[in-house]
Design a protein around this motif. Structure first.
Motif, PDB file in Angstrom:
ATOM      1  N   PRO A   6      91.926  39.985 -44.786  1.00 23.05           N
ATOM      2  CA  PRO A   6      91.075  40.670 -45.761  1.00 23.05           C
ATOM      3  C   PRO A   6      91.833  41.635 -46.666  1.00 23.05           C
ATOM      4  N   ASP A   7      93.029  42.107 -46.245  1.00 23.70           N
ATOM      5  CA  ASP A   7      93.779  43.050 -47.053  1.00 23.70           C
ATOM      6  C   ASP A   7      94.671  42.369 -48.091  1.00 23.70           C
ATOM      7  N   GLU A   8      94.844  41.053 -47.980  1.00 28.41           N
ATOM      8  CA  GLU A   8      95.712  40.329 -48.907  1.00 28.41           C
ATOM      9  C   GLU A   8      94.920  39.909 -50.142  1.00 28.41           C
ATOM     10  N   PRO A   9      95.626  39.590 -51.231  1.00 26.63           N
ATOM     11  CA  PRO A   9      94.927  39.150 -52.437  1.00 26.63           C
ATOM     12  C   PRO A   9      94.268  37.796 -52.220  1.00 26.63           C
ATOM     13  N   PRO A  10      93.245  37.488 -52.971  1.00 26.79           N
ATOM     14  CA  PRO A  10      92.547  36.220 -52.810  1.00 26.79           C
ATOM     15  C   PRO A  10      93.404  35.044 -53.270  1.00 26.79           C
ATOM     16  N   VAL A  11      93.001  33.821 -52.831  1.00 29.19           N
ATOM     17  CA  VAL A  11      93.661  32.590 -53.244  1.00 29.19           C
ATOM     18  C   VAL A  11      93.567  32.436 -54.748  1.00 29.19           C
ATOM     19  N   GLY A  12      92.408  32.640 -55.281  1.00 24.54           N
ATOM     20  CA  GLY A  12      92.185  32.588 -56.719  1.00 24.54           C
ATOM     21  C   GLY A  12      91.596  33.918 -57.134  1.00 24.54           C
ATOM     22  N   PRO A  13      91.042  33.980 -58.325  1.00 23.24           N
ATOM     23  CA  PRO A  13      90.495  35.256 -58.799  1.00 23.24           C
ATOM     24  C   PRO A  13      89.383  35.830 -57.925  1.00 23.24           C
ATOM     25  N   ARG A  14      88.619  34.958 -57.277  1.00 21.93           N
ATOM     26  CA  ARG A  14      87.460  35.466 -56.539  1.00 21.93           C
ATOM     27  C   ARG A  14      87.206  34.695 -55.242  1.00 21.93           C
ATOM     28  N   LEU A  15      88.249  34.226 -54.563  1.00 25.33           N
ATOM     29  CA  LEU A  15      88.048  33.477 -53.325  1.00 25.33           C
ATOM     30  C   LEU A  15      89.092  33.888 -52.287  1.00 25.33           C
ATOM     31  N   LEU A  26      90.719  22.986 -37.541  1.00 26.28           N
ATOM     32  CA  LEU A  26      91.215  24.083 -38.361  1.00 26.28           C
ATOM     33  C   LEU A  26      90.010  24.631 -39.105  1.00 26.28           C
ATOM     34  N   ARG A  27      89.636  25.858 -38.798  1.00 27.10           N
ATOM     35  CA  ARG A  27      88.495  26.488 -39.472  1.00 27.10           C
ATOM     36  C   ARG A  27      89.049  27.234 -40.685  1.00 27.10           C
ATOM     37  N   VAL A  28      88.515  26.887 -41.856  1.00 19.09           N
ATOM     38  CA  VAL A  28      88.921  27.527 -43.101  1.00 19.09           C
ATOM     39  C   VAL A  28      87.733  28.358 -43.563  1.00 19.09           C
ATOM     40  N   GLU A  29      87.830  29.664 -43.344  1.00 21.36           N
ATOM     41  CA  GLU A  29      86.734  30.558 -43.726  1.00 21.36           C
ATOM     42  C   GLU A  29      86.918  30.960 -45.183  1.00 21.36           C
ATOM     43  N   LEU A  30      85.894  30.701 -45.970  1.00 22.35           N
ATOM     44  CA  LEU A  30      85.919  30.994 -47.404  1.00 22.35           C
ATOM     45  C   LEU A  30      84.973  32.155 -47.681  1.00 22.35           C
ATOM     46  N   ARG A  31      85.404  33.046 -48.576  1.00 21.76           N
ATOM     47  CA  ARG A  31      84.584  34.187 -48.967  1.00 21.76           C
ATOM     48  C   ARG A  31      84.738  34.399 -50.462  1.00 21.76           C
ATOM     49  N   GLY A  32      83.648  34.266 -51.197  1.00 18.44           N
ATOM     50  CA  GLY A  32      83.690  34.498 -52.635  1.00 18.44           C
ATOM     51  C   GLY A  32      83.041  33.367 -53.410  1.00 18.44           C
ATOM     52  N   GLU A  33      83.722  32.946 -54.486  1.00 14.87           N
ATOM     53  CA  GLU A  33      83.183  31.919 -55.380  1.00 14.87           C
ATOM     54  C   GLU A  33      84.113  30.718 -55.408  1.00 14.87           C
ATOM     55  N   LEU A  34      83.513  29.536 -55.381  1.00 17.72           N
ATOM     56  CA  LEU A  34      84.273  28.291 -55.499  1.00 17.72           C
ATOM     57  C   LEU A  34      83.949  27.709 -56.869  1.00 17.72           C
ATOM     58  N   GLN A  64      79.752  32.480 -46.704  1.00 17.18           N
ATOM     59  CA  GLN A  64      79.991  33.600 -47.600  1.00 17.18           C
ATOM     60  C   GLN A  64      80.449  33.154 -48.987  1.00 17.18           C
ATOM     61  N   VAL A  65      80.185  31.891 -49.306  1.00 16.08           N
ATOM     62  CA  VAL A  65      80.458  31.378 -50.657  1.00 16.08           C
ATOM     63  C   VAL A  65      79.110  31.346 -51.374  1.00 16.08           C
ATOM     64  N   GLY A  66      78.876  32.325 -52.221  1.00 18.03           N
ATOM     65  CA  GLY A  66      77.583  32.459 -52.877  1.00 18.03           C
ATOM     66  C   GLY A  66      77.446  31.686 -54.171  1.00 18.03           C
ATOM     67  N   PHE A  67      78.557  31.123 -54.651  1.00 20.37           N
ATOM     68  CA  PHE A  67      78.514  30.391 -55.924  1.00 20.37           C
ATOM     69  C   PHE A  67      79.467  29.215 -55.852  1.00 20.37           C
ATOM     70  N   CYS A  68      79.013  28.064 -56.327  1.00 20.39           N
ATOM     71  CA  CYS A  68      79.846  26.871 -56.385  1.00 20.39           C
ATOM     72  C   CYS A  68      79.433  26.084 -57.623  1.00 20.39           C
ATOM     73  N   ASP A  69      80.367  25.940 -58.579  1.00 17.90           N
ATOM     74  CA  ASP A  69      80.053  25.179 -59.796  1.00 17.90           C
ATOM     75  C   ASP A  69      80.534  23.738 -59.647  1.00 17.90           C
ATOM     76  N   SER A  70      80.491  22.981 -60.753  1.00 20.00           N
ATOM     77  CA  SER A  70      80.855  21.562 -60.692  1.00 20.00           C
ATOM     78  C   SER A  70      82.314  21.366 -60.290  1.00 20.00           C
ATOM     79  N   ALA A  71      83.202  22.277 -60.686  1.00 19.77           N
ATOM     80  CA  ALA A  71      84.604  22.176 -60.273  1.00 19.77           C
ATOM     81  C   ALA A  71      84.720  22.379 -58.761  1.00 19.77           C
ATOM     82  N   GLY A  72      83.938  23.279 -58.220  1.00 23.44           N
ATOM     83  CA  GLY A  72      83.927  23.495 -56.775  1.00 23.44           C
ATOM     84  C   GLY A  72      83.394  22.286 -56.031  1.00 23.44           C
ATOM     85  N   LEU A  73      82.313  21.688 -56.563  1.00 26.00           N
ATOM     86  CA  LEU A  73      81.761  20.479 -55.949  1.00 26.00           C
ATOM     87  C   LEU A  73      82.773  19.340 -55.993  1.00 26.00           C
TER      88      LEU A  73
END
Length: 123
Positions: A6-15, A26-34, A64-73
């Motif tokens: 949680p203290d490190e920067p996100p993978v992208g701008p908001r994830l 392998l559990r990949v926990e995502l938090r933010g926007e995809l 904890q992914v509250g938004f997913c657009d067409s690129a995320g899908l």
């Protein structure tokens, strides 16, 4: 591969992404926007996971992914194809209600398995 805390920067701008091993999964926990901005980095990171194991079993924790657009899908569909081609399994765990609704509207939930908890080990 380094996983993010949680203290490190996100993978992208908001994830934020955190990877843990649970039995064969392998559990990949995502938090933010995809979305258009975060999907490419997530695809790269999951690609590394696929390359680490034969028959990878990857569970994307999406509560904890509250938004997913067409690129995320599109990224989810692409991950499913890559994992399947490697002889593995990709499942979604507890997608946020808004994301679950988008998965249902687009019918992606028909081929992307959705679970409340990790499926049992078939072996």
């Amino acid at each position: 591969m380094s996983t993010e805390s949680p203290d490190e920067p996100p993978v992208g701008p908001r994830l934020f992404v955190q990877v843990s091993r649970e039995g064969p999964w392998l559990r990949v926990e995502l938090r933010g926007e995809l979305d258009l901005f975060t999907a490419p980095a997530l695809l790269d990171q999951v690609g590394l996971l696929i390359g680490q194991r034969s028959s990878p079993r990857i569970a994307l924790q999406m509560s904890q992914v509250g938004f997913c657009d067409s690129a995320g899908l599109n990224a989810l569909a692409g991950m499913f194809q890559r994992v399947s081609a490697a002889g593995g399994d990709l499942v979604l765990l507890r997608p946020h209600p808004r994301v679950a609704q988008v998965l249902a509207i687009t019918a992606l939930d028909r081929f992307l398995p959705v679970y409340d908890a990790l499926p049992p080990d078939p072996g």
